[in-house]
Design an enzyme around this catalytic site. Sequence first.
Site, PDB file in Angstrom:
ATOM      1  N   ASP A  71       0.846  -1.143  -0.067  1.00 29.25           N
ATOM      2  CA  ASP A  71      -0.123   0.075  -0.103  1.00 29.25           C
ATOM      3  C   ASP A  71       0.841   1.131   0.120  1.00 29.25           C
ATOM      4  O   ASP A  71       0.434   2.322  -0.108  1.00 29.25           O
ATOM      5  CB  ASP A  71      -1.003  -0.200   1.298  1.00 29.25           C
ATOM      6  CG  ASP A  71      -0.284  -0.193   2.495  1.00 29.25           C
ATOM      7  OD1 ASP A  71       0.709  -0.715   2.630  1.00 29.25           O
ATOM      8  OD2 ASP A  71      -0.857   0.456   3.637  1.00 29.25           O
ATOM      9  N   HIS A  90      -3.248   7.854   7.093  1.00 32.64           N
ATOM     10  CA  HIS A  90      -3.114   6.586   7.114  1.00 32.64           C
ATOM     11  C   HIS A  90      -4.174   6.046   8.292  1.00 32.64           C
ATOM     12  O   HIS A  90      -3.789   5.272   9.020  1.00 32.64           O
ATOM     13  CB  HIS A  90      -1.709   6.126   7.482  1.00 32.64           C
ATOM     14  CG  HIS A  90      -1.190   4.622   7.195  1.00 32.64           C
ATOM     15  ND1 HIS A  90      -1.635   3.545   8.001  1.00 32.64           N
ATOM     16  CD2 HIS A  90      -0.770   3.947   6.114  1.00 32.64           C
ATOM     17  CE1 HIS A  90      -1.195   2.467   7.588  1.00 32.64           C
ATOM     18  NE2 HIS A  90      -0.677   2.660   6.299  1.00 32.64           N
TER      19      HIS A  90
END
Lengths: 326, 326
Positions: A66, A270
């Site tokens: 990611d 995040h």
Amino acid sequence: MRFTFLGTSAGTPTKIRNVTALALQHGGPRGWYLIDCGEGTQHQLLHTRHSLVQLRAIFITHVHGDHAFGLPGLLASASMSGRTEPLPLIAPAPIRAFVETALAACDSQLGYELAFFEWGAADLVWSDAYVEVTTAPLSHRVPCVAFRFTEKNLERKLLTDQLEFDDVEPGPAWGELQRGRDVVLNDGRVLKSDAYTAITREPRCIVVGGDNDSPELLRETCLDAHVLIHESTYTQAVSNRVGPAPQHSSAEQVARFAESVRLPNLVLTHFSSRYQLSHHGAPHIDEIEFEAGRFYKGNLWLARDFDDYELGKDLILRRITPDDEE
Amino acid sequence: MRFTFLGTSAGTPTKIRNVTALALQHGGPRGWYLIDCGEGTQHQLLHTRHSLVQLRAIFITHVHGDHAFGLPGLLASASMSGRTEPLPLIAPAPIRAFVETALAACDSQLGYELAFFEWGAADLVWSDAYVEVTTAPLSHRVPCVAFRFTEKNLERKLLTDQLEFDDVEPGPAWGELQRGRDVVLNDGRVLKSDAYTAITREPRCIVVGGDNDSPELLRETCLDAHVLIHESTYTQAVSNRVGPAPQHSSAEQVARFAESVRLPNLVLTHFSSRYQLSHHGAPHIDEIEFEAGRFYKGNLWLARDFDDYELGKDLILRRITPDDEE
């Protein structure tokens, strides 16, 4: 110094948040740096002012997909958009194998040189005319770092009293000195730029963390930084329920740390995909903000995709939402 | 049989078109197949009804990045979303090295088995209870194929006159025969399903091409197909200017071919990013449609991201735009 979030979701994309990437713009008209490159980063860039031709370097905090799966596509598109300038890629070693295998397997030839720099644990990793970048090791499931960006070559103020006192005539020599260059006059005198100019402000400094369960590892790195951008994957309650295995930070952890070093600006990002802006039954992203606000009294922001931030020479951080510019 | 375009742009994404991927749904409540997987395919899927848990197999036409760079992220997200069923990946050999290196370098462990099948040049490559998939070789810069999907196990009509004539009592045996299974009666007689049931319609057949500069290679494959989905990267005029090196098809080429085999439905896709819906000075996508319409008199469609198409049992193809369903 200006930065734009290209992705603010942890692990997997959501409908409104992509996985991690950040564009940091500084120096020169449109030069910029990319920190992390989750899948779809090139797609996000299509909605910003940033061009792959003007990208100066890519920094990868750690190998997780990611943060890195967008590299092959972005590198190939940079080539298709006509880039010929070498592109530095500062990354952990396995990223090299990933990128080289992807490009070879998928028959992509780049029209520019990709210059790999493997980051180690310590000190200066890279610099150009505009920024100096150092790393700080973090604690995660794989080796991971924060990148600290400090601006270089600050503008100089001419000390005109001193120049006049020493009989240096106004002219091209003044300009050279102001650009930081030493000058030899026709009469043979050598003038040191440092003796006739002064830098009158502090260099701006932004720390961009990777994934990390121990914010306190950034104590030294953050002591004189102006902005910390750090993951805050969940609240403390969710973190307790999930357990320590994923090695992420809670809002409380990051906030307590930022408060302890009196950090002026903290931008959280995040976020676990469980956090939604509004979704029946799902925890709301406000829970992260509320928790962080209880422990941190500086300027707190929660990143959203495409939000722009500007750290002015006055060291004040301002958020510029896309609407502000239209 | 229903299919959804997840990307319709060639080479690089645009603001409104992603790079190539197609979801084909058939059989069972929500099972589906993915053909090609450009970067950002998992992001596109978030806006559709398709789940990575119910994905039955992935097919890759060729190794180019705009058809394959989305694989590592999609496979990792399938794992994070809880998939445990093995997942067949039917692809050219280098895709295996790409995927395995990406997952290993980026520390991704899948919670399910990824079953690689390397496609060869010929015949049946894969089948399950619902579809039979064969390949046809195409002409491109790297080995490339079209996949032909033919539905299997069509519903059977009971031949009740024959059953009554043979004194087979209505009951569970009738149901078994209708499901295509042979039956042994209590009196010892063996009844063949084929003798007491009939399939009363033609199996639906959809051909999905990869990149290809020679549509006529699909002549055999398309002779009794109901839909051809084929790239049409540019108009003939642009193709002439670009030259043959990229090995793509023009609208005229594909249209002439489709007309020559009297194909009932042609869906064009994989448009050069130079084509815009409306952009000052850029060529308009209508140029592709106009050119194809001059040479092909069947049902012509130009694919757009997220458009759904349904091929009914009546062999008529209908477009279902997302708005139609709300």
